[in-house]
Design a protein around this motif. Structure first.
Motif, PDB file in Angstrom:
ATOM      1  N   ARG A   1     -11.084  56.670  73.032  1.00  0.00           N
ATOM      2  CA  ARG A   1      -9.734  57.148  73.350  1.00  0.00           C
ATOM      3  C   ARG A   1      -9.200  58.121  72.312  1.00  0.00           C
ATOM      4  O   ARG A   1      -9.667  58.146  71.171  1.00  0.00           O
ATOM      5  N   CYS A   2      -8.180  58.904  72.730  1.00  0.00           N
ATOM      6  CA  CYS A   2      -7.473  59.757  71.779  1.00  0.00           C
ATOM      7  C   CYS A   2      -6.708  58.857  70.804  1.00  0.00           C
ATOM      8  O   CYS A   2      -6.448  57.693  71.111  1.00  0.00           O
ATOM      9  N   ARG A   3      -6.321  59.391  69.654  1.00  0.00           N
ATOM     10  CA  ARG A   3      -5.629  58.554  68.673  1.00  0.00           C
ATOM     11  C   ARG A   3      -4.303  58.025  69.237  1.00  0.00           C
ATOM     12  O   ARG A   3      -3.955  56.866  69.060  1.00  0.00           O
TER      13      ARG A   3
ATOM     14  N   ASN B   1      -0.281  58.099  74.299  1.00  0.00           N
ATOM     15  CA  ASN B   1       0.330  59.056  75.233  1.00  0.00           C
ATOM     16  C   ASN B   1      -0.035  60.492  74.863  1.00  0.00           C
ATOM     17  O   ASN B   1       0.740  61.411  75.092  1.00  0.00           O
ATOM     18  N   CYS B   2      -1.226  60.650  74.300  1.00  0.00           N
ATOM     19  CA  CYS B   2      -1.691  61.983  73.872  1.00  0.00           C
ATOM     20  C   CYS B   2      -1.574  62.962  75.047  1.00  0.00           C
ATOM     21  O   CYS B   2      -2.012  62.665  76.159  1.00  0.00           O
ATOM     22  N   SER B   3      -0.985  64.118  74.786  1.00  0.00           N
ATOM     23  CA  SER B   3      -0.876  65.099  75.879  1.00  0.00           C
ATOM     24  C   SER B   3      -2.080  66.034  75.873  1.00  0.00           C
ATOM     25  O   SER B   3      -2.147  66.952  76.685  1.00  0.00           O
ATOM     26  N   HIS B   4      -3.023  65.786  74.995  1.00  0.00           N
ATOM     27  CA  HIS B   4      -4.240  66.612  74.865  1.00  0.00           C
ATOM     28  C   HIS B   4      -3.844  68.064  74.595  1.00  0.00           C
ATOM     29  O   HIS B   4      -4.450  68.995  75.118  1.00  0.00           O
ATOM     30  N   ASP B   5      -2.804  68.236  73.800  1.00  0.00           N
ATOM     31  CA  ASP B   5      -2.297  69.574  73.543  1.00  0.00           C
ATOM     32  C   ASP B   5      -2.559  69.972  72.092  1.00  0.00           C
ATOM     33  O   ASP B   5      -3.456  70.743  71.805  1.00  0.00           O
TER      34      ASP B   5
ATOM     35  N   ASP C   1      -7.025  64.154  66.423  1.00  0.00           N
ATOM     36  CA  ASP C   1      -7.976  63.176  66.977  1.00  0.00           C
ATOM     37  C   ASP C   1      -7.840  63.041  68.491  1.00  0.00           C
ATOM     38  O   ASP C   1      -7.816  61.938  69.034  1.00  0.00           O
ATOM     39  N   CYS C   2      -7.746  64.190  69.154  1.00  0.00           N
ATOM     40  CA  CYS C   2      -7.704  64.195  70.622  1.00  0.00           C
ATOM     41  C   CYS C   2      -9.135  64.378  71.113  1.00  0.00           C
ATOM     42  O   CYS C   2      -9.785  65.385  70.799  1.00  0.00           O
ATOM     43  N   GLN C   3      -9.618  63.414  71.888  1.00  0.00           N
ATOM     44  CA  GLN C   3     -11.028  63.451  72.333  1.00  0.00           C
ATOM     45  C   GLN C   3     -11.267  64.554  73.361  1.00  0.00           C
ATOM     46  O   GLN C   3     -12.373  65.064  73.472  1.00  0.00           O
TER      47      GLN C   3
HETATM   48 ZN    ZN Z   1      -5.838  63.730  73.793  1.00  0.00          ZN
END
Ligand code: ZN
Ligand code: GTP
Ligand code: MG
Length: 319
Positions: free
Chosen positions: A270-272, A275-279, A283-285
């Protein structure tokens, strides 16, 4: 959806403070609406004063689902109680992929199944354009793409394939309902005329303006289709939209049309941030996966990056 009550009547179309209602014997009656708060939609189930000769809609029965869209500040609804939506696309005029992604997210949120129909397949250039645009909203492998049926109402072509999609919904009690939805000029009404050969007669029967191929549809309207073997189905023709607002949707609704994110989380963790917006987050996967791909397989990396950009646009539109 099954008739929820033996006396329930179906709304065929709604026009301000009046609505066309299907009588128990299959005829049509123009009814007034009781009270200011009743706002029935095409394919709503309602209670009427007299199921055989209705004149007043007295109550609205519970909806199983509603096809909503937002236009500016207003939430508009196109139809209710749908078993399937045919999302009608074409390359001429060009459809807008983001509008279709928004529509799909809205349908998923309401648990309405959908089938993408790529119409005007008789126009080679339009077909090539549409296929390129469709590729931009398709989940990237190994996630599965949404199935597409190609049709032409001109040639005609693909109509048997479309009939096969609809066949499981056709029933002896005529209660299932499929809606034609999409931007203006895609060919929804033309498809309706193929699916329901006497649609014009049904329209004339209630003396609204004739919806021939060239006229834009202004209100949703239910038509009765008969399939082979005497089974029946209700088909709703809806007005085309230009914009499809989604500020009524949540992030979870959007995630369902981007299955890539769940797939990458499964593969890499998972992302760190939950509620990561992947923006821009550390540590965004998703961003990690994209940079990895850009190094090893640039084309695949760019494809995933353009999906991430689409995701960011939708996330922005829904907040
Ligand atoms: Zn992310
Ligand atoms: N070449 C080609 N033209 C088509 C096809 N289907 C529809 N058209 C044309 O596309 C135009 C728009 O068709 P409509 O059926 O009115 O489109 P619509 O989606 O109902 O449009 P709205 O009611 O404005 O939302 C008309 O000129 C149709 O004749 C097709 O399969 N091939
Ligand atoms: Mg139309």
């Amino acid at each position: 959806m099954r008739r929820p009550h033996p006396d329930a009547a179906r709304i065929i179309s709604a026009h301000g403070r009046q609505a066309w209602v299907q009588t128990r014997l299959g005829g049509l009656a123009l009814c007034h609406l009781k009270g200011r708060d009743l706002e029935p939609l095409a394919n709503d189930w309602v209670q009427v004063d007299d199921p055989d000769r209705p004149t007043v809609v007295t109550d609205l029965l519970e909806r199983r689902n509603t096809l909503y869209r937002q236009e500016g500040q207003k939430i508009k609804a196109l139809a209710a109680n749908l078993d399937l939506v045919l999302i009608v696309l074409a390359g001429e005029p060009r459809f807008a992929p983001d509008a279709i992604s928004r529509l799909m997210a809205s349908l998923i949120e309401q648990s309405i199944d959908f089938q993408i129909v790529l119409n005007k397949a008789d126009l080679p250039e339009a077909l090539a354009t549409a296929n390129e645009l469709i590729a931009t909203f398709q989940p990237v492998a190994p996630c599965r793409p949404w199935p597409v049926v190609q049709t032409s109402t001109r040639e005609p072509k693909g109509l048997e394939a479309l009939a096969r999609v609809l066949q499981p919904l056709a029933r002896a009690d005529d209660q299932a309902c499929v809606a034609l939805v999409g931007q203006s000029g895609m060919g929804k009404s033309s498809l309706l005329n193929r699916l329901v050969p006497d649609a014009e007669a049904q329209t004339n029967a209630i003396s609204t303006a004739l919806q021939s191929g060239r006229h834009t549809t202004t209100a949703s309207r239910v038509y009765q289709a008969k399939t082979e073997g005497g089974l029946g189905l209700q088909v709703v023709d809806t007005p085309g939209f230009q914009r499809f607002g989604i500020s009524h949707l949540q992030r979870d609704d959007l995630e369902r049309i981007f299955p890539e994110w769940a797939q990458i989380s499964e593969e890499l963790g998972r992302c760190r941030f939950v509620n990561c917006s992947h923006d821009h987050e550390p540590d965004c996967q998703i961003q990690f996966k994209i940079s990895q791909l850009l190094d090893s397989q640039p084309a695949a990396g760019q494809q995933l990056e353009s999906r991430r950009q689409q995701w960011l646009r939708l996330l922005q539109a829904s907040s």
